[in-house]
Write an enzyme that holds these catalytic residues in place. Structure first.
Site, PDB file in Angstrom:
ATOM      1  CG  MET A 175      -0.204  -0.086   2.527  1.00 46.49           C
ATOM      2  SD  MET A 175      -1.299  -0.451   3.893  1.00 46.49           S
ATOM      3  CE  MET A 175      -2.499   0.825   3.782  1.00 46.49           C
ATOM      4  CB  CYS A 176       2.486   3.393   1.831  1.00 47.34           C
ATOM      5  SG  CYS A 176       0.901   4.189   1.550  1.00 47.34           S
ATOM      6  CD  GLU A 177       7.940  -0.865  -0.527  1.00 47.68           C
ATOM      7  OE1 GLU A 177       9.146  -0.657  -0.277  1.00 47.68           O
ATOM      8  OE2 GLU A 177       7.539  -1.829  -1.207  1.00 47.68           O
ATOM      9  CB  ILE A 210       6.483   5.324  -3.014  1.00 43.47           C
ATOM     10  CG1 ILE A 210       6.917   4.026  -2.350  1.00 43.47           C
ATOM     11  CG2 ILE A 210       7.673   6.064  -3.611  1.00 43.47           C
ATOM     12  CD1 ILE A 210       7.562   3.030  -3.318  1.00 43.47           C
ATOM     13  CG  ASN A 263       3.361   0.776   5.364  1.00 42.47           C
ATOM     14  OD1 ASN A 263       3.984  -0.145   5.866  1.00 42.47           O
ATOM     15  ND2 ASN A 263       2.393   0.596   4.516  1.00 42.47           N
TER      16      ASN A 263
END
Lengths: 270, 270
Positions: free
Chosen positions: B1-3, B78, B108
Site C-alpha cells: 500500500m505504501c513504502e 511512495i 504506512n
C-alpha cells in the site's frame, strides 16, 4: 533585496513564463541570488520548491521553468538577504497550516526590530518576514473564527498590513489557495490578461509567448510582481498603501490605506 | 500500500542510491504509484518534493535521484492509496511546525475509522495518516513543554504509537530534523553502514554503489525502510512493536511494545 511574483487565475495555468523572467533576476539580470522558492497550489495541497542559492544557476529552478505545473494560485520569491543568514530556513515562501488549509506568505521589505507576541505559530528561521507571518496567523486565529467572511478577512489583512507598514517596508503576497492578497508599501505591479490575448516579451530573457496559443477565451490570469516582467505590456503600478484581494484572476476587492512613504529598499543601505 | 524510507546520518549524506531503489517501486517494480514525497532537512529548514503521480515516471523524482542533496535526516514515501483520493494533499510526508521546528511524518498502514480529537493542528487532506499526525502533535503540545527531555519525548512517542497500533497498522517515520523515530507494526527493516564500507547493489535497479568511495571512515549512516533496498547486505528486520530512536546515524534508544500481530497490508484486501 527581494522580488515577489504571484498569480491568480480562473483556470489552472502554468507560471513557466513569469517564473523564467523572475528567476533570471536571481543572479543573472538581478542581484537576488540568496535563495528562491515557489509554492503552487494543487487542490488543497501545495507543491513547493526552495533552495538557498541563486535561482539563475539552479537545476531545480530549471525543471520548474520547463515542466509546466498548472495552478490557480502560485507564489514565488527570490531573495537578497538582509535580516537572517542565507539558508534554507530563511527562504520564502513560508507555509503554515491554519484551519485545515495551507497558508503561504512571501514578503519583500524589512521591519526594524520587529518583535512578535508569543503564539502558537513560531518562526523556524531568523527572518523578520517569517516572524511577521507567524504574528499575523496568531492574531487571525485569536481574533477570528474559521467561518469569517471575506469582508472580515480582508478587513483584518488590510488593518494588520497597514500596521506592519508603519514599522518598515511591507510588500506582501499571502494566500490560502483560494484567494491571493497583495499589499504594497513601496513597489508592486500587476497585470490581468484576458481575451483577446496577445504576445508578451520578457524583460530578462529572450523569450516571447503568444498567450493566444496557450489560453481559451474565458481565461483570466493575473500576475502580481515587484517589477514588471514584460517589456511590451502595460502594467498597473500599485501606489504605496494599495492592496488587492484576488480570486480566480480578478481583483475582487481593492483599496488603499495611508502608509508612510518610504524609498524602495535596494542593495545599498540595507 | 505504501513504502517508507528514512535516513539518519552523522554527516550530511545524499539519499540518491536509496531513493533510486525506492522510487522504482512507485510504478515500475512495485505498485505504489499514487504519489511520492521526500523531505530533506538542511539546517533548520526542510526541502520537500511531492507529486500525486508515479515516482518511477516522474521528471522531478529523476532530478532528486541525480542531484545529490545532502542531509543528516531525510524521509521519503511512495503511496498506494487506500484511505483518501489520489491528490497532492494526501501525499506524504506531511509537515507541520511545532515549537519553531518543522516536524515531518510518513506512515504506512491504516487505522480503521480513526477519529482525532479537535486540536490546533488539522489535516488538509483526507488520509487517516495526516489525521494521526495532527492528533499526535496536538497531544504532544498539550501534554508537554518544549523543553521535554529525550526520555520524555521517546516515552510519549512509544506510548502513543502503541496506542495507534491497537487500532490498525501503524508503521511510522517521524522527525524534527534532529532525531528520527521509527515504529513498526508489521514491516520495517534497517541497516547501519559504517567503516569498513563496501559495495551494495539495489534490488530494484541495475545500480551498484561502493560506499567506500563515497564516505570517510567516521561516517555512520542508517537507512530505515519498509522492505530492504539492497540484495547483498544484511538488514536488521524489526519485529512487530519494535521501535528505534535514531540520532546521527545511531539507534540511541530502542525497545519493543506489545502490539496486536497483524498481516502486512497489501494491494489485496485494502
Amino acid at each position: 533585496m527581494c522580488e515577489l511574483l504571484g498569480m491568480s487565475a480562473n483556470v489552472p495555468t502554468d507560471m513557466c513564463f513569469s517564473f523564467t523572467g523572475l528567476t533570471r533576476r536571481g543572479g543573472a539580470t538581478g542581484p537576488h541570488k540568496d535563495g528562491w522558492g515557489v509554492a503552487f497550489y494543487e487542490g488543497a495541497g501545495v507543491k513547493t520548491f526552495h533552495e538557498s542559492l541563486a535561482s539563475a544557476d539552479s537545476r531545480i529552478a530549471e525543471i520548474v521553468k520547463s515542466h509546466p505545473m498548472k495552478t490557480t494560485v502560485g507564489i514565488c520569491h527570490i531573495r537578497q538577504a538582509n535580516v537572517g543568514d542565507v539558508c534554507l530556513a530563511n527562504t520564502h515562501p513560508f507555509i503554515r497550516e491554519l484551519w485545515g488549509q495551507y497558508w503561504t506568505f512571501a514578503h519583500n521589505g524589512q521591519l526594524q526590530n520587529f518583535t512578535p507576541d508569543a503564539g502558537m505559530y513560531e518562526p523556524v528561521g531568523t527572518t523578520d518576514s517569517e516572524s511577521i507571518f507567524c504574528d499575523l496567523l496568531n492574531r487571525l486565529r485569536s481574533d477570528h473564527h474559521r467561518e469569517l467572511s471575506d469582508d472580515e478577512l480582508v478587513g483584518f489583512l488590510v488593518e494588520h498590513s497597514a500596521a506592519y507598514a508603519q514599522q518598515g517596508v511591507f510588500n506582501l503576497l499571502l494566500s490560502n489557495g483560494d484567494w491571493l492578497f497583495s499589499f504594497c508599501t513601496t513597489k508592486m505591479a500587476a497585470i490581468t490578461r484576458r481575451a483577446p490575448f496577445g504576445p508578451a516579451r520578457l524583460r530578462d530573457d529572450e523569450m516571447v509567448v503568444d498567450f493566444g496559443q496557450e489560453t481559451t477565451p474565458n481565461d483570466v490570469v493575473s500576475v502580481i510582481v515587484t517589477e514588471p516582467l514584460t517589456s511590451d505590456e502595460v502594467w498597473d503600478i500599485y501606489q504605496p498603501g494599495e492592496w488587492r484581494f484576488w480570486r480566480a484572476g480578478e481583483a475582487v476587492r481593492r483599496g488603499r490605506k495611508d502608509v508612510p512613504i518610504k524609498p524602495h529598499p535596494t542593495n545599498q543601505g540595507i
